[in-house]
Design an enzyme around this catalytic site. Structure first.
Site, PDB file in Angstrom:
ATOM      1  N   TRP A  27      -5.229   1.829  10.349  1.00  0.00           N
ATOM      2  CA  TRP A  27      -5.406   1.683   8.904  1.00  0.00           C
ATOM      3  C   TRP A  27      -5.152   0.255   8.454  1.00  0.00           C
ATOM      4  CZ3 TRP A  27      -8.104   3.534   5.308  1.00  0.00           C
ATOM      5  CH2 TRP A  27      -7.783   3.330   3.962  1.00  0.00           C
TER       6      TRP A  27
ATOM      7  N   TYR B  24       0.837  -1.199   0.000  1.00  0.00           N
ATOM      8  CA  TYR B  24       0.000   0.000   0.000  1.00  0.00           C
ATOM      9  C   TYR B  24       0.876   1.254   0.000  1.00  0.00           C
ATOM     10  CZ  TYR B  24      -3.044   3.648   1.842  1.00  0.00           C
ATOM     11  OH  TYR B  24      -3.707   4.838   2.045  1.00  0.00           O
TER      12      TYR B  24
ATOM     13  N   GLU C 286     -11.732   5.374   4.498  1.00  0.00           N
ATOM     14  CA  GLU C 286     -11.272   6.272   5.564  1.00  0.00           C
ATOM     15  C   GLU C 286     -12.336   6.412   6.648  1.00  0.00           C
ATOM     16  OE1 GLU C 286      -8.312   7.288   6.074  1.00  0.00           O
ATOM     17  OE2 GLU C 286      -7.354   7.049   4.145  1.00  0.00           O
TER      18      GLU C 286
END
Length: 195
Positions: free
Chosen positions: A46, A16, A38
């Site tokens: 995350w 990522y 988000e």
């Protein structure tokens, strides 16, 4: 290879960081997906969301806003039984709500990019500690999104969203991606605004 300090040694996180985070995108599907991801991340790490991303794609119609906008309460109830996602009714309802709000935008891509003047903001941070959690641009985006009917779009979420989609480039100066992204922009991408 030097990476941003927040990037752990988890292969999913590394991929990522190296291929998505901070890369400017104007793809409406990607912008919409990250806006929802988000929101799902609110209050969590995350990496938790990244690990559930593929399952979210499966149960949320590939993040297709047209399909998501029509999701029924019964379909939300069904998804709340799925251990492959973050089972939070408010966040699932927000995903449906945000799909409806997204579809009301005349030009979603232009709207999202308007908060940085249409060009990525490139920051020159030496360390993770210098990177802010919120900026004036994120606060402006948050207010505008809320006014447009979106939810789970506070300023901190908006800034993380701006970082993820490359509206701002917050790879630190010691990270190999900082120079790569600046060089890529100079040769082919949208011109960047260096801060």
């Amino acid at each position: 290879m030097q990476r941003c300090a927040w990037c752990s040694d988890d292969p999913l996180y590394i991929d990522y960081h190296d291929h998505e985070w901070g890369v400017p995108t104007r793809d409406p599907q990607v912008l919409f997906e990250f806006l929802l991801l988000e929101a799902f991340q609110a209050g969590l790490s995350w990496i938790t969301v990244l690990k559930k991303r593929e399952r979210y794609r499966e149960v949320l119609f590939g993040f297709d806003p047209q399909c998501l906008a029509r999701m029924t309460d019964a379909e939300i109830d069904e998804r709340l039984q799925d251990p492959g996602i973050i089972r939070n009714r408010r966040k699932l309802e927000a995903a449906r709500n945000n799909a409806r709000a997204w579809l009301q935008l005349e030009d979603p891509v232009g709207f999202i990019w308007s908060f940085v003047g249409g060009r990525p903001l490139v920051n020159q941070y030496a360390s993770r500690e210098q990177v802010p959690a919120v900026t004036a641009e994120a606060e402006t985006m948050s207010r505008a999104l809320k006014k447009a009917g979106f939810s789970f779009v506070g300023p901190t979420i908006c800034y993380a969203y701006m970082q993820a989609c490359g509206l701002v480039m917050d790879h630190t100066l010691d990270c190999h991606r900082h120079a790569q992204l600046v060089d890529a922009s100079a040769t082919s991408g949208p011109s960047m605004q260096v801060h």
